[in-house]
Structure formats: C-alpha cells, structure tokens
Motif scaffolding. Sequence first.
Motif, PDB file in Angstrom:
ATOM      1  N   ALA A   4     -32.183  76.077  57.353  1.00 36.26           N
ATOM      2  CA  ALA A   4     -30.788  75.474  57.684  1.00 36.26           C
ATOM      3  C   ALA A   4     -29.855  76.363  57.011  1.00 36.26           C
ATOM      4  O   ALA A   4     -28.588  76.579  57.228  1.00 36.26           O
ATOM      5  CB  ALA A   4     -30.749  73.969  57.159  1.00 36.26           C
ATOM      6  N   LEU A   5     -30.129  76.886  55.668  1.00 36.22           N
ATOM      7  CA  LEU A   5     -29.225  77.582  54.966  1.00 36.22           C
ATOM      8  C   LEU A   5     -28.878  78.944  55.644  1.00 36.22           C
ATOM      9  O   LEU A   5     -27.806  79.668  55.554  1.00 36.22           O
ATOM     10  CB  LEU A   5     -29.811  77.985  53.503  1.00 36.22           C
ATOM     11  CG  LEU A   5     -29.767  76.832  52.645  1.00 36.22           C
ATOM     12  CD1 LEU A   5     -30.599  76.975  51.296  1.00 36.22           C
ATOM     13  CD2 LEU A   5     -28.252  76.367  52.118  1.00 36.22           C
ATOM     14  N   GLN A   6     -30.020  79.619  56.304  1.00 34.56           N
ATOM     15  CA  GLN A   6     -29.864  80.536  57.092  1.00 34.56           C
ATOM     16  C   GLN A   6     -28.503  80.602  58.048  1.00 34.56           C
ATOM     17  O   GLN A   6     -27.907  81.631  58.236  1.00 34.56           O
ATOM     18  CB  GLN A   6     -30.959  80.907  57.975  1.00 34.56           C
ATOM     19  CG  GLN A   6     -30.944  82.423  58.788  1.00 34.56           C
ATOM     20  CD  GLN A   6     -30.880  83.584  57.761  1.00 34.56           C
ATOM     21  OE1 GLN A   6     -31.484  83.574  56.635  1.00 34.56           O
ATOM     22  NE2 GLN A   6     -30.386  84.576  58.213  1.00 34.56           N
ATOM     23  N   TYR A   7     -28.379  79.442  58.477  1.00 35.29           N
ATOM     24  CA  TYR A   7     -27.018  79.294  59.679  1.00 35.29           C
ATOM     25  C   TYR A   7     -25.959  78.338  59.046  1.00 35.29           C
ATOM     26  O   TYR A   7     -25.530  77.696  59.964  1.00 35.29           O
ATOM     27  CB  TYR A   7     -27.849  78.828  61.018  1.00 35.29           C
ATOM     28  CG  TYR A   7     -28.921  79.722  61.501  1.00 35.29           C
ATOM     29  CD1 TYR A   7     -28.609  80.734  62.049  1.00 35.29           C
ATOM     30  CD2 TYR A   7     -30.371  79.574  61.129  1.00 35.29           C
ATOM     31  CE1 TYR A   7     -29.599  81.831  62.716  1.00 35.29           C
ATOM     32  CE2 TYR A   7     -31.065  80.421  61.385  1.00 35.29           C
ATOM     33  CZ  TYR A   7     -30.823  81.442  62.268  1.00 35.29           C
ATOM     34  OH  TYR A   7     -31.669  82.314  62.746  1.00 35.29           O
ATOM     35  N   ILE A   8     -25.984  78.210  57.910  1.00 34.29           N
ATOM     36  CA  ILE A   8     -24.697  77.440  57.304  1.00 34.29           C
ATOM     37  C   ILE A   8     -23.277  78.133  57.726  1.00 34.29           C
ATOM     38  O   ILE A   8     -23.428  79.037  57.739  1.00 34.29           O
ATOM     39  CB  ILE A   8     -25.141  77.278  55.943  1.00 34.29           C
ATOM     40  CG1 ILE A   8     -24.210  76.188  55.463  1.00 34.29           C
ATOM     41  CG2 ILE A   8     -24.774  78.435  55.136  1.00 34.29           C
ATOM     42  CD1 ILE A   8     -24.674  75.690  53.910  1.00 34.29           C
TER      43      ILE A   8
END
Length: 536
Positions: A4-8
């Motif tokens: 999820a942090l990759q596309y925050i």
Amino acid sequence: MALALQYIGEYRLQLLSHLKVDAQILQDKIFSTLRTRVLDVVSLGSLEAVQTCILLGSYFLYHGDPGLAWPICGCALRIAQALNLHRRLPLTASTPASGTSKPRRSNEVRKRCWWAVYEIETFCSMLYGHPHSILDADCDVEFLDASAKPAMSKNPRSFNEPLSCETTLLSYKYFMSRLSILIRAALTELYGVNRNSPNGWISGAGDHASRLQVLVEKVTELDNRLSGWASELPSRLQLRSDTPKGPIYESLAEIDEDIGASGEKFESYIFQLQALALKLAYENARILIHRPLLSYKMVSPPTPDYGTIPAVPARLPNTDPFQSSLLTCRNAALETSRIGSFSIFRLASGTYAVAFIGSHLLTAGVALCILASIDPLSISSQESKIGIHRLLGMQMDLKRRSVLAAQGLEVLQKLTKLVLTKELEKMLQPKSDSRFGGTYCQELTTSTPMQTEDGGSISQNHSLQQPSPQTSQLDLNRMVLHHPGMATQSASQRSNDDDRPELMNYECFEDPIVTAALLDFESGTVALLEQKTYWS
C-alpha cells in the motif's frame, strides 16, 4: 502495508508526516525485515507463509526483481502442495452447511490461497517462458465460491459448469482463475512449455501437414473455450462503453482521501478495476492462442490443365485459419490500445494493477509492430500504427508509477522506429513486378542490419527457402508475446466444423513476409529488453 505504501497519495503522505512517519523509510524497513526473515517465514510451512510468499513474490515480479520473484513464488507453491491446498477437502457429515461456519470459511481461504499460487505461476510462465510447475491432473480443488452468501450458492465443480450466483466482488477471482487454466493449456499445448507434455503439438508424430492440422485444431479448440469464458462474464465485469456505470471517483486524489473506503462508490470502482484487468488478460490470451499460426499461409493447388496459361487457384474457403488468426491478433491488440479511452484506466495508474497493465500494453505493442511491418503501405498497417500511437501514450501516462511501463515505453519507441524504417525502405524502393500487380520488395532475400538507437543492430537475414517445422518455431524463452473483448466472430458466428478447410487439400507454407517480421521484432525486442534491469 508495504504494498500500500508503494502507491500512497499526497493526502495519506501528509497524514503520516503529521505522525512523524516517513512512508519511504517505513516501506524500506518492512521489506528489509522480510528479506532478512524470509527463510524463517518459509520454515513455518503455514497458510500465512504461503500468503506472504505470494505477496512478496508478486511485489518483486512487478517492481524490478523478477529473478528473486520466481524462487519466492516457488516456495509458495511447494508449501501449498505440502499443505494439500491443491486437493479438495472431504466434507464430512458433521460439517455444517452454513456459510458462517468456521470449517467452510477455512476451506474458502485455502482455495483462495491455492488459486493465487496458480495465477502467479501461470503469469511467470507466460512472461518469462519458465516451465509451469503445476500438473492439473494432480489437482482436484474446487473453484472459488463467488457468492457473498455461500449457503445460497452452488460452486461449479468443472471448467464447463457455469457460475449461477449473483455477481459480487469475489466473482473476479473466480473468472481470473478459470482464465489462468486456459492460458496454462495454451502454453503447454501450443508452445510446449512443459517439454515432456504429450499434448504439445511440436512433439507430435506425423508429417508437417498433419502436425499443422493438429495445431490449427488446437488453436480452434482453445479459442472456442476462451470465447465461452468471455460469454459468461457478467455485465459488471465487462469493460464496455455502453455498460451502465454506477457512481465512481473523479480523481486519484479523491480515492486517496477516502480513508476506510466502502459503499456503492467504492464497490463500483473496484468492479471497474476488475473489468479492466479481465479485459486486458482476455485480449492477451487471444494473441497468445493465435500467435503460432501467424507464420503460415494457405493457397489452393493450381489446376494443371491450362498449359502455358497461368492457373487460377480455386477460391480459398472463408475459414482460412491463418488469415483469421492474423486478424484476431490485430483486433485483440487494437482493442487493448483502446483501453486508454476509459476513465478507469486513469484511476488504475494509482493502484497495484499498474504493472499488470503495463506488461499487457507491451504485448499488444509488439504485436502491432509486427503486423504493421508485414505490408507497410497498407490500410491495415496504418490502423496498426494508430494503435501503436495510442499504446505509447498509455505507457507514457503509466511510466511515473511503474518501472515496467517506463521500460516498455522505451522498447515500444525503438520498435516503432523499426516499423517506420521498414516503411521508408518500401516507399523508396518501389520496384514494379507484374507478377504481383504492384511493388515487389527484395528485402526478404537480403541481409540488411537495422541500427538501433543504442548503436546495436538487428539483422534481417531471411530466405524464401521453407524452413523445417522444428526450426520455424521460435523458442518460448525468446518470445515476448508471452506476457495473455475481441471484436471478431463469436462462437455462434463461426462456421461449423464441416466448413473448416482440410489443410491436406491445400498448400500450406510459412509466409516469408510474416516470418521475417516475426524474426525482426521478436529478436529485436528481446535484445532491447535484455538491456533492462527489470527483464534481466
């Protein structure tokens, strides 16, 4: 959390910043811990270990390290097999039928985990030419339960049994699992990914004509199965401009700000993302299935009673399989190029699906480059170049979010230059030849190196001599078209089996023009991709 942090987005970055958390540092810490402890995770041999390996392997697959993704996904497969996830659990008389029962929920989790393993295994096999490590004959696990109310549904037990429950967000995984089975069959039966498979046509006995007949029949069978799969897709999982749309987000920022998203708008958004992924996978599968027939051409034998008068060949049947496959591949690639006109494509650029999308755009782009170079000055070639232009624009929109899309864009740009170079050569060398009623290009019998932007060269060394069936098939590891709504005929529109031509009655040979294009662009694409970190 790490994925999820990759596309925050900006809004959530600010929320973390207020909590004194750096998103990039947090993500790096999570992945660093996973890399360090991955053997400890694998040694647990649990369902959670399988899930972790699938997620971690998919991340490496899509974000720059496929060499690490393959063994990690292999660990997921071996643990899953050790847990017998590929086998159906016997239902005892004491097992409650209620959908809220713990045993039933546990069984659905096991099935969902297994089909996730199956899908990523198939995708890696298709993308890189690795042998498929799952033998379908050893698996009797049921398909996923696509109903939100399991007690009210009946799971299909076979590929041919249709889904009867209402469409839910779970339906996507059911249809993607079935499509993975089809793609796996194509890889095995058409390309011989599993070299010891008795179904691979390339290992069949008999002469060239009979083996070619078998190949055509297998392509036809797989295409019919794929059409049947597409016809069962519910309307909510079909990406069409005339499909009624529910409320949907207007921008990526709106999605980012919708913390704990739920409700009708979020569900409609997820349905459209799922429809986009299924559409891309379907078009890719059509290219994959029909690709083996592109190299061949069929003509009827001349009548020998005309003396010196040129014989007029009999009219070819309307079901010429080779011409049909060429049109199918072109239409599938063009359909892929039109995906960018849908609003969901723009919203998908901020999701985990962006790398999946980029890989399929590259497949379509390579296909259109090949088809555009077959007859560079034709109307169909012009249409293919328009499709390439659309695909370049889509890759450009995705490149900021995906390493694969950025590298795919660079590859397509270089291949497009090769297409235009071939077109320019054809325009500047219009040698008249009455035998063909037009121009005759001698490039098929010459050896002319094409310079790439990197200073390398792609050799064009083609001969009109018919190659043997063994040497005419490019090895799967060197083919880029193996990454998977066609506007062509549906199963009900096709001619019946009586109208299908018997190939033994016609002269079938490799079309040197198409073979030349395939060799040029497939070898050229591999040469370009080998320079990229992602594809190393």
